[in-house]
Design an enzyme around this catalytic site. Sequence first.
Site, PDB file in Angstrom:
ATOM      1  N   CYS A 169      32.847  -2.803 -28.891  1.00  0.00           N
ATOM      2  CA  CYS A 169      31.766  -3.009 -29.846  1.00  0.00           C
ATOM      3  C   CYS A 169      30.602  -3.672 -29.124  1.00  0.00           C
ATOM      4  O   CYS A 169      30.787  -4.548 -28.294  1.00  0.00           O
ATOM      5  CB  CYS A 169      32.127  -3.884 -31.041  1.00  0.00           C
ATOM      6  SG  CYS A 169      33.458  -3.256 -32.029  1.00  0.00           S
TER       7      CYS A 169
ATOM      8  N   ARG B 258      30.017   0.551 -25.228  1.00  0.00           N
ATOM      9  CA  ARG B 258      31.036  -0.381 -25.708  1.00  0.00           C
ATOM     10  C   ARG B 258      31.741   0.117 -26.974  1.00  0.00           C
ATOM     11  O   ARG B 258      32.737  -0.464 -27.405  1.00  0.00           O
ATOM     12  CB  ARG B 258      30.402  -1.739 -26.005  1.00  0.00           C
ATOM     13  CG  ARG B 258      29.739  -2.379 -24.804  1.00  0.00           C
ATOM     14  CD  ARG B 258      29.162  -3.709 -25.183  1.00  0.00           C
ATOM     15  NE  ARG B 258      30.196  -4.659 -25.496  1.00  0.00           N
ATOM     16  CZ  ARG B 258      30.836  -5.410 -24.610  1.00  0.00           C
ATOM     17  NH1 ARG B 258      30.524  -5.324 -23.340  1.00  0.00           N
ATOM     18  NH2 ARG B 258      31.768  -6.247 -24.990  1.00  0.00           N
TER      19      ARG B 258
ATOM     20  N   TRP C 148      33.540   0.130 -32.213  1.00  0.00           N
ATOM     21  CA  TRP C 148      34.745   0.812 -31.723  1.00  0.00           C
ATOM     22  C   TRP C 148      35.845   0.326 -32.652  1.00  0.00           C
ATOM     23  O   TRP C 148      36.280  -0.823 -32.560  1.00  0.00           O
ATOM     24  CB  TRP C 148      35.019   0.405 -30.271  1.00  0.00           C
ATOM     25  CG  TRP C 148      36.118   1.188 -29.617  1.00  0.00           C
ATOM     26  CD1 TRP C 148      36.006   2.401 -28.991  1.00  0.00           C
ATOM     27  CD2 TRP C 148      37.490   0.794 -29.488  1.00  0.00           C
ATOM     28  NE1 TRP C 148      37.226   2.785 -28.502  1.00  0.00           N
ATOM     29  CE2 TRP C 148      38.155   1.825 -28.798  1.00  0.00           C
ATOM     30  CE3 TRP C 148      38.226  -0.306 -29.899  1.00  0.00           C
ATOM     31  CZ2 TRP C 148      39.512   1.775 -28.490  1.00  0.00           C
ATOM     32  CZ3 TRP C 148      39.581  -0.358 -29.600  1.00  0.00           C
ATOM     33  CH2 TRP C 148      40.217   0.674 -28.899  1.00  0.00           C
TER      34      TRP C 148
ATOM     35  N   ASN D 288      32.416  -8.761 -32.673  1.00  0.00           N
ATOM     36  CA  ASN D 288      33.188  -8.020 -31.679  1.00  0.00           C
ATOM     37  C   ASN D 288      34.459  -8.803 -31.456  1.00  0.00           C
ATOM     38  O   ASN D 288      34.401 -10.004 -31.216  1.00  0.00           O
ATOM     39  CB  ASN D 288      32.349  -7.926 -30.382  1.00  0.00           C
ATOM     40  CG  ASN D 288      33.131  -7.348 -29.218  1.00  0.00           C
ATOM     41  OD1 ASN D 288      34.083  -6.609 -29.426  1.00  0.00           O
ATOM     42  ND2 ASN D 288      32.727  -7.688 -28.017  1.00  0.00           N
ATOM     43  N   GLY D 289      35.625  -8.145 -31.522  1.00  0.00           N
ATOM     44  CA  GLY D 289      36.894  -8.856 -31.338  1.00  0.00           C
ATOM     45  C   GLY D 289      37.786  -8.639 -32.543  1.00  0.00           C
ATOM     46  O   GLY D 289      37.568  -7.704 -33.326  1.00  0.00           O
TER      47      GLY D 289
ATOM     48  N   GLU E 125      43.979   8.273  -9.951  1.00  0.00           N
ATOM     49  CA  GLU E 125      42.611   8.032 -10.426  1.00  0.00           C
ATOM     50  C   GLU E 125      41.916   9.359 -10.778  1.00  0.00           C
ATOM     51  O   GLU E 125      41.161   9.444 -11.752  1.00  0.00           O
ATOM     52  CB  GLU E 125      41.825   7.244  -9.360  1.00  0.00           C
ATOM     53  CG  GLU E 125      40.322   7.167  -9.544  1.00  0.00           C
ATOM     54  CD  GLU E 125      39.863   6.601 -10.895  1.00  0.00           C
ATOM     55  OE1 GLU E 125      40.689   6.066 -11.646  1.00  0.00           O
ATOM     56  OE2 GLU E 125      38.665   6.740 -11.202  1.00  0.00           O
TER      57      GLU E 125
ATOM     58  N   LYS F 134      40.090  10.342 -14.301  1.00  0.00           N
ATOM     59  CA  LYS F 134      38.711  10.849 -14.414  1.00  0.00           C
ATOM     60  C   LYS F 134      38.679  12.136 -15.222  1.00  0.00           C
ATOM     61  O   LYS F 134      37.848  12.297 -16.104  1.00  0.00           O
ATOM     62  CB  LYS F 134      38.131  11.160 -13.025  1.00  0.00           C
ATOM     63  CG  LYS F 134      37.469  10.087 -12.217  1.00  0.00           C
ATOM     64  CD  LYS F 134      36.314   9.358 -12.770  1.00  0.00           C
ATOM     65  CE  LYS F 134      36.633   8.290 -13.721  1.00  0.00           C
ATOM     66  NZ  LYS F 134      37.255   7.063 -13.412  1.00  0.00           N
TER      67      LYS F 134
ATOM     68  N   GLU G  83      39.818  11.630 -19.055  1.00  0.00           N
ATOM     69  CA  GLU G  83      38.964  10.866 -19.961  1.00  0.00           C
ATOM     70  C   GLU G  83      37.670  11.581 -20.332  1.00  0.00           C
ATOM     71  O   GLU G  83      37.167  11.382 -21.424  1.00  0.00           O
ATOM     72  CB  GLU G  83      38.697   9.447 -19.448  1.00  0.00           C
ATOM     73  CG  GLU G  83      37.883   9.332 -18.200  1.00  0.00           C
ATOM     74  CD  GLU G  83      37.727   7.877 -17.715  1.00  0.00           C
ATOM     75  OE1 GLU G  83      37.837   6.946 -18.512  1.00  0.00           O
ATOM     76  OE2 GLU G  83      37.477   7.705 -16.509  1.00  0.00           O
TER      77      GLU G  83
ATOM     78  N   HIS H 102      60.955  16.450  -7.362  1.00  0.00           N
ATOM     79  CA  HIS H 102      61.924  15.701  -8.173  1.00  0.00           C
ATOM     80  C   HIS H 102      61.633  15.829  -9.664  1.00  0.00           C
ATOM     81  O   HIS H 102      62.104  15.009 -10.441  1.00  0.00           O
ATOM     82  CB  HIS H 102      61.940  14.229  -7.742  1.00  0.00           C
ATOM     83  CG  HIS H 102      62.305  14.053  -6.305  1.00  0.00           C
ATOM     84  ND1 HIS H 102      63.569  14.336  -5.822  1.00  0.00           N
ATOM     85  CD2 HIS H 102      61.569  13.677  -5.233  1.00  0.00           C
ATOM     86  CE1 HIS H 102      63.591  14.119  -4.519  1.00  0.00           C
ATOM     87  NE2 HIS H 102      62.388  13.729  -4.135  1.00  0.00           N
TER      88      HIS H 102
ATOM     89  N   LYS I 297      33.952   1.362 -22.710  1.00  0.00           N
ATOM     90  CA  LYS I 297      33.860   0.962 -21.315  1.00  0.00           C
ATOM     91  C   LYS I 297      34.451  -0.419 -21.072  1.00  0.00           C
ATOM     92  O   LYS I 297      35.107  -0.663 -20.070  1.00  0.00           O
ATOM     93  CB  LYS I 297      32.393   0.980 -20.866  1.00  0.00           C
ATOM     94  CG  LYS I 297      32.269   0.627 -19.391  1.00  0.00           C
ATOM     95  CD  LYS I 297      31.163   1.359 -18.738  1.00  0.00           C
ATOM     96  CE  LYS I 297      31.182   1.201 -17.239  1.00  0.00           C
ATOM     97  NZ  LYS I 297      32.238   1.998 -16.599  1.00  0.00           N
TER      98      LYS I 297
HETATM   99  C1  G6P Z   1      38.247   0.805 -19.524  1.00  0.00           C
HETATM  100  C2  G6P Z   1      37.243   1.736 -18.877  1.00  0.00           C
HETATM  101  C3  G6P Z   1      37.682   2.088 -17.468  1.00  0.00           C
HETATM  102  C4  G6P Z   1      37.918   0.833 -16.654  1.00  0.00           C
HETATM  103  C5  G6P Z   1      38.883  -0.133 -17.344  1.00  0.00           C
HETATM  104  C6  G6P Z   1      38.889  -1.493 -16.674  1.00  0.00           C
HETATM  105  O1  G6P Z   1      39.433   1.475 -19.766  1.00  0.00           O
HETATM  106  O2  G6P Z   1      37.092   2.900 -19.655  1.00  0.00           O
HETATM  107  O3  G6P Z   1      36.691   2.873 -16.847  1.00  0.00           O
HETATM  108  O4  G6P Z   1      38.435   1.183 -15.408  1.00  0.00           O
HETATM  109  O5  G6P Z   1      38.480  -0.351 -18.698  1.00  0.00           O
HETATM  110  O6  G6P Z   1      37.629  -2.076 -16.832  1.00  0.00           O
HETATM  111  P1  G6P Z   1      36.983  -3.144 -15.864  1.00  0.00           P
HETATM  112  O7  G6P Z   1      35.644  -3.437 -16.441  1.00  0.00           O
HETATM  113  O8  G6P Z   1      37.907  -4.346 -15.917  1.00  0.00           O
HETATM  114  O9  G6P Z   1      36.920  -2.572 -14.493  1.00  0.00           O
END
Ligand code: G6P
Length: 590
Positions: free
Chosen positions: A2, A28, A73, A99-100, A468, A472, A475, A491, A585
């Site tokens: 948020c 956010r 969010w 927020n929270g 990773e 990518k 998401e 396996h 994010k």
């Molecule tokens: C969320 C974001 C990711 C990020 C992760 C950790 O899931 O969508 O892109 O890697 O949080 O966030 P940070 O700000 O701690 O790197």
Amino acid sequence: MCGIFGYIGEKKDAGEIVIEGLKKLEYRGYDSWGVAMQTGMGMKLKKDIGKISGVSAKDVSDVSSLAIAHSRWATHGGVTKENAHPHLSQDGTIAVVHNGIIENYEELKKELMNKGHTFASQTDTEVIPHLMEEYRKEGMSLQDALRTACGRFEGRYAILAFDATDHTLVAARTGSPLIVGIGKGEYFIASDIPAFLEHTRNVHYLDDGEMVWTDGKKIHFSSIETGEEKQKRTINISWKAEDAEKGDFEHFMMKEIMDQKESINRAVHQDDKEILRVAKEIETCLGCILSACGTAGKVCMAADYFFSVVAHRHVNYVASSEFKIYHHFLKPESLLIVVSQSGETADVLEAMKVAKEAGSKVLAIVNVEGSSIYRAADFALLINAGPERAVASTKAATGQMAVLLLIAYAVAGKLNEGRTLLLETGAKINDMLNPRYIEHIKGIAQKIHTHENLYIIGKSWNYPMALESAIKIQEVSYVHAEGFAAGELKHGPIALIEEGTPCIALMGNDEMTADMLSNIMELKARGALIIGVSPERYDSFDFWIKVPDSGPAQPIVNIIPIQILAYFLAVLRGKDPDMPRNLAKSVTVK
Ligand code: G6P
């Protein structure tokens, strides 16, 4: 999660200011939005479902010099207009954005309902203005009403509020970020700096357990618990407003991928003394653990290999959400290294708390200066990537890897060698990211974008990059992508391969090559379509994405074409890569 943003000052377009600023915090959360303004006619409230980026600030604003806004969010209550913030008190005079999570909201709601309050939403937030209203009725000032209400809350929150009858903006923070921007005759309070970056670069960071109130002329800070007033330091932040803009790019994700032409060099630009100090801590500690979430977590897994191969040093990675159980191993001599782009991730902050309780030291590697993680750590290094706005982390991830590789070289007593390698890698990435290269990867995306399953394999430090890569692709494009250690294929996962299934092999010019080629042949024998990301071309590749030979910096280089591929898969499938569904994010809830 948020975004919240409030303005108080001399300008008369507070509504427009907060809506425009909030558009910069949309990463956010973006399922609904709302704004409350103090106007000559009293409280004005506008809210709706959908993204705030589609809202014309002019159309929804009234003449006002005090406003708060929110982009949501959803946690408690579905995505509906009623659940969108701001929420109002029973009498409609107090507006709140939050927020929270207020964990004990049900109990508070019952108490308020017994006093005759009715609620319009399913949110936890709505109890805040109603409770404040009760304290206002007892004759408390707005700031005292918020302070007393906060004393009743369990959970994490950043709250902004105002009363239609009182020209004061109040805010409080416990667990979720809040930053005050100091303008001329005006103040801004937001969950993150980009909201007000075009207005000011002078800020006060609110710490946990602190609150703030201002009439636009003077500002006051105090402890929520004791009410004791505090002085706060003014900090000048180095980010420029244009760093947080898209420029000519259609999406932030592509802009931030292209920023990697320079961001590796910026990450390497560290004070030698600081790096050597960190290296010494790693050498002398009894047990070093890396911890992070999401993409930053995969970066830490790659760093395990950096420390093993370059510095012959055993370092473990533990996901922050799994860290708690490790308190049995922590001692005052242990070192926890946390990695975070935002510096606000709740699970990472929780891991730090566990380590601190055991008396262990904490080093933070973050992108956002002054963030909660930056300030809570014993010492911190910045990756200098500049603002990252797309939800999918790109330049922050490669910057984090660059800093960790540099530290590994420092532990090995080869800091200069590490810096040279990374600067050379930065220059190679600069060459690599040319229009022909981007077109080539787009062409591959066009060939595979209709497939619903995609697998990625790698060995050594390319294994975490396979994981990773999967993040990518998942998401932003919603393709089912999975990464595996190449040797683990036989396996189980190999059962998933069918004729034409796209499989990406991440490779370097190293001792893993022979094994990787065998694993590729195993995939090919089952009909897989092989996309090789490698410095060399091999016959088994159906498509080749050339990457520069970069030694231990190979994972930094190899992830970049996958970021580009993920971007094009999203665009070709009609998805918005900057704002993927269900994600945010900065994850400030556990
Ligand atoms: C969320 C974001 C990711 C990020 C992760 C950790 O899931 O969508 O892109 O890697 O949080 O966030 P940070 O700000 O701690 O790197």
